[in-house]
Design a protein around this motif. Structure first.
Motif, PDB file in Angstrom:
ATOM      1  N   GLY A 228       6.285  45.506 -15.836  1.00 34.51           N
ATOM      2  CA  GLY A 228       6.231  46.930 -16.152  1.00 34.51           C
ATOM      3  C   GLY A 228       7.070  47.803 -15.249  1.00 34.51           C
ATOM      4  O   GLY A 228       6.926  49.030 -15.254  1.00 34.51           O
ATOM      5  N   VAL A 229       7.974  47.176 -14.467  1.00 34.44           N
ATOM      6  CA  VAL A 229       8.833  47.945 -13.563  1.00 34.44           C
ATOM      7  C   VAL A 229      10.064  48.425 -14.322  1.00 34.44           C
ATOM      8  O   VAL A 229      10.738  47.613 -14.970  1.00 34.44           O
ATOM      9  N   PRO A 230      10.390  49.718 -14.270  1.00 33.49           N
ATOM     10  CA  PRO A 230      11.606  50.212 -14.933  1.00 33.49           C
ATOM     11  C   PRO A 230      12.842  49.476 -14.430  1.00 33.49           C
ATOM     12  O   PRO A 230      12.895  49.030 -13.286  1.00 33.49           O
ATOM     13  N   ARG A 231      13.855  49.376 -15.284  1.00 29.74           N
ATOM     14  CA  ARG A 231      15.041  48.595 -14.959  1.00 29.74           C
ATOM     15  C   ARG A 231      15.808  49.168 -13.773  1.00 29.74           C
ATOM     16  O   ARG A 231      16.251  48.428 -12.894  1.00 29.74           O
ATOM     17  N   VAL A 232      16.010  50.456 -13.730  1.00 31.63           N
ATOM     18  CA  VAL A 232      16.806  51.057 -12.663  1.00 31.63           C
ATOM     19  C   VAL A 232      15.911  51.929 -11.791  1.00 31.63           C
ATOM     20  O   VAL A 232      15.428  52.972 -12.221  1.00 31.63           O
ATOM     21  N   ILE A 233      15.661  51.463 -10.580  1.00 31.86           N
ATOM     22  CA  ILE A 233      14.857  52.199  -9.605  1.00 31.86           C
ATOM     23  C   ILE A 233      15.657  52.278  -8.305  1.00 31.86           C
ATOM     24  O   ILE A 233      16.113  51.270  -7.776  1.00 31.86           O
ATOM     25  N   GLU A 234      15.834  53.487  -7.788  1.00 27.58           N
ATOM     26  CA  GLU A 234      16.610  53.657  -6.563  1.00 27.58           C
ATOM     27  C   GLU A 234      15.787  53.232  -5.353  1.00 27.58           C
ATOM     28  O   GLU A 234      14.605  53.535  -5.242  1.00 27.58           O
ATOM     29  N   GLY A 235      16.446  52.521  -4.448  1.00 29.63           N
ATOM     30  CA  GLY A 235      15.806  52.166  -3.190  1.00 29.63           C
ATOM     31  C   GLY A 235      15.021  50.876  -3.268  1.00 29.63           C
ATOM     32  O   GLY A 235      14.736  50.356  -4.348  1.00 29.63           O
ATOM     33  N   PRO A 236      14.634  50.317  -2.129  1.00 30.57           N
ATOM     34  CA  PRO A 236      13.881  49.064  -2.095  1.00 30.57           C
ATOM     35  C   PRO A 236      12.459  49.246  -2.609  1.00 30.57           C
ATOM     36  O   PRO A 236      11.840  50.301  -2.422  1.00 30.57           O
ATOM     37  N   LEU A 237      11.946  48.202  -3.242  1.00 25.92           N
ATOM     38  CA  LEU A 237      10.589  48.204  -3.773  1.00 25.92           C
ATOM     39  C   LEU A 237       9.711  47.279  -2.941  1.00 25.92           C
ATOM     40  O   LEU A 237      10.193  46.376  -2.259  1.00 25.92           O
ATOM     41  N   THR A 238       8.403  47.506  -3.021  1.00 25.01           N
ATOM     42  CA  THR A 238       7.422  46.678  -2.325  1.00 25.01           C
ATOM     43  C   THR A 238       6.326  46.274  -3.307  1.00 25.01           C
ATOM     44  O   THR A 238       5.898  47.077  -4.139  1.00 25.01           O
ATOM     45  N   VAL A 239       5.895  45.009  -3.206  1.00 26.86           N
ATOM     46  CA  VAL A 239       4.830  44.492  -4.062  1.00 26.86           C
ATOM     47  C   VAL A 239       3.627  44.143  -3.195  1.00 26.86           C
ATOM     48  O   VAL A 239       3.772  43.487  -2.161  1.00 26.86           O
ATOM     49  N   GLU A 240       2.459  44.592  -3.602  1.00 25.98           N
ATOM     50  CA  GLU A 240       1.201  44.222  -2.948  1.00 25.98           C
ATOM     51  C   GLU A 240       0.388  43.369  -3.911  1.00 25.98           C
ATOM     52  O   GLU A 240       0.316  43.670  -5.106  1.00 25.98           O
ATOM     53  N   LEU A 241      -0.234  42.300  -3.390  1.00 28.25           N
ATOM     54  CA  LEU A 241      -1.002  41.383  -4.215  1.00 28.25           C
ATOM     55  C   LEU A 241      -2.309  41.027  -3.523  1.00 28.25           C
ATOM     56  O   LEU A 241      -2.360  40.916  -2.297  1.00 28.25           O
ATOM     57  N   TRP A 242      -3.370  40.841  -4.309  1.00 26.64           N
ATOM     58  CA  TRP A 242      -4.658  40.466  -3.730  1.00 26.64           C
ATOM     59  C   TRP A 242      -5.494  39.701  -4.752  1.00 26.64           C
ATOM     60  O   TRP A 242      -5.337  39.855  -5.967  1.00 26.64           O
ATOM     61  N   LEU A 243      -6.348  38.837  -4.219  1.00 28.21           N
ATOM     62  CA  LEU A 243      -7.259  38.065  -5.060  1.00 28.21           C
ATOM     63  C   LEU A 243      -8.305  38.962  -5.705  1.00 28.21           C
ATOM     64  O   LEU A 243      -8.773  39.929  -5.098  1.00 28.21           O
ATOM     65  N   ASP A 244      -8.667  38.605  -6.930  1.00 28.24           N
ATOM     66  CA  ASP A 244      -9.804  39.281  -7.549  1.00 28.24           C
ATOM     67  C   ASP A 244     -11.050  39.019  -6.701  1.00 28.24           C
ATOM     68  O   ASP A 244     -11.309  37.875  -6.317  1.00 28.24           O
ATOM     69  N   PRO A 245     -11.824  40.049  -6.363  1.00 31.82           N
ATOM     70  CA  PRO A 245     -13.006  39.852  -5.513  1.00 31.82           C
ATOM     71  C   PRO A 245     -13.970  38.794  -6.039  1.00 31.82           C
ATOM     72  O   PRO A 245     -14.639  38.111  -5.252  1.00 31.82           O
ATOM     73  N   GLU A 246     -14.033  38.625  -7.363  1.00 35.96           N
ATOM     74  CA  GLU A 246     -14.933  37.635  -7.943  1.00 35.96           C
ATOM     75  C   GLU A 246     -14.497  36.207  -7.636  1.00 35.96           C
ATOM     76  O   GLU A 246     -15.281  35.261  -7.758  1.00 35.96           O
ATOM     77  N   ASP A 247     -13.232  36.033  -7.240  1.00 35.06           N
ATOM     78  CA  ASP A 247     -12.700  34.696  -6.973  1.00 35.06           C
ATOM     79  C   ASP A 247     -12.843  34.278  -5.518  1.00 35.06           C
ATOM     80  O   ASP A 247     -12.551  33.122  -5.173  1.00 35.06           O
ATOM     81  N   ILE A 248     -13.247  35.171  -4.644  1.00 36.02           N
ATOM     82  CA  ILE A 248     -13.356  34.860  -3.226  1.00 36.02           C
ATOM     83  C   ILE A 248     -14.724  34.248  -2.949  1.00 36.02           C
ATOM     84  O   ILE A 248     -15.754  34.909  -3.095  1.00 36.02           O
ATOM     85  N   PRO A 249     -14.782  32.969  -2.564  1.00 33.95           N
ATOM     86  CA  PRO A 249     -16.073  32.291  -2.412  1.00 33.95           C
ATOM     87  C   PRO A 249     -16.811  32.650  -1.127  1.00 33.95           C
ATOM     88  O   PRO A 249     -17.978  32.308  -0.973  1.00 33.95           O
ATOM     89  N   GLY A 250     -16.137  33.311  -0.213  1.00 33.70           N
ATOM     90  CA  GLY A 250     -16.753  33.663   1.066  1.00 33.70           C
ATOM     91  C   GLY A 250     -15.700  33.773   2.142  1.00 33.70           C
ATOM     92  O   GLY A 250     -14.496  33.754   1.870  1.00 33.70           O
ATOM     93  N   ASP A 251     -16.133  33.902   3.371  1.00 29.00           N
ATOM     94  CA  ASP A 251     -15.217  34.000   4.496  1.00 29.00           C
ATOM     95  C   ASP A 251     -14.406  32.703   4.610  1.00 29.00           C
ATOM     96  O   ASP A 251     -14.977  31.632   4.816  1.00 29.00           O
TER      97      ASP A 251
END
Length: 265
Positions: A228-251
């Motif tokens: 869903g990222v537009p084709r032409v975006i000025e400047g560097p981009l950053t991606v953040e990713l994280w596990l769905d909380p329901e998938d984390i079994p514990g510490d």
């Protein structure tokens, strides 16, 4: 396979330098290898070569496992494909997906190497190795073009098994560059996961977000257009990713290795 670290969080900005010193370990994990035809005119044709060096003074058996993207893997930890290296020997396996696994149709995925003496008792005690891959395009008459892809360390710097976000920065998606996001589900628990993402522009404004589902040991990649990222975006981009909380079994520091749920992006 033995993990010697606590897999808790990930915050990474990594630069691949082909000549950089490489990790010596009993386990080597490469998040992406390929034997595929891609886009372009003429179309790209991607291949991956694997190079392994035996740092030991004795013969080394190395198990090699390929986790094919889009294919559910029920893996029992047994390596049916192995390499044998004499003392201080270096081997290069060209087009590793086709050569070792006989796959000549379009295929991409992840590669795991293991030489732990608890898995291969004939190996020297404390056996370790060095390995690297090169993924490149052979579709040009001018030559091959690609990059060295080093192993991912099994540490909290690369594998995300907690609630903190993984970060990829310095990405471009404009007239000169197109980018893909790749995610690997390397959960030793062998369970499917959901990974959420959001893409930020250079000012920290969210321009795309969503989630991706991955089967056990699955690897997949998506173009930024698909995200869903537009084709032409000025400047560097950053991606953040994280596990769905329901998938984390514990510490991750408290649970058993076989119950770990982790991903790398």
């Amino acid at each position: 396979m033995r993990l010697k670290v606590c897999l808790a969080t990930m915050l990474v900005l990594s630069v691949v330098v082909p000549g950089a010193t490489q990790m010596v370990n009993e386990t080597q994990f490469f998040p992406v290898v390929a034997h595929t035809s891609g886009a372009g005119d003429p179309p790209t044709s991607w291949r991956t070569d694997l190079t392994v060096h035996n740092v030991m003074d004795g013969t080394l058996t190395v198990g090699v496992m390929y986790f094919r993207s889009g294919q559910i893997v029920d893996w029992d930890g047994i390596y049916t494909v192995t390499l044998t290296l004499q003392a201080r020997e270096t081997q290069t396996v060209e087009d590793v997906v086709a050569t070792l696994f006989g796959i000549t149709a379009n295929s991409k995925g992840s590669l795991l190497l293991e030489c732990d003496d608890s898995i291969f008792p004939s190996n020297p005690e404390g056996a370790v190795m060095v390995a690297t891959t090169r993924t490149y395009n052979v579709g040009s008459e001018v030559g091959t073009f690609g990059t060295a892809v080093p192993t991912v360390q099994f540490s909290d710097a690369f594998l995300n098994g907690g609630q903190s976000a993984s970060v990829i920065t310095g990405v471009s998606n404009d007239d000169d560059f197109r980018s893909n996001l790749g995610i690997v589900n390397f959960s030793f628990a062998g369970v499917p996961i959901t990974v959420h993402y959001r893409v930020l522009d250079q000012n920290g404004v969210e321009i795309a977000s969503g989630s991706k589902d991955l089967d056990p040991y699955d690897m997949n990649q998506w173009s930024f257009r698909n995200l869903g990222v537009p084709r032409v975006i000025e400047g560097p981009l950053t991606v953040e990713l994280w596990l769905d909380p329901e998938d984390i079994p514990g510490d991750p520091c408290e649970i058993e290795e076989d119950d770990l749920v982790v991903f790398v992006a």
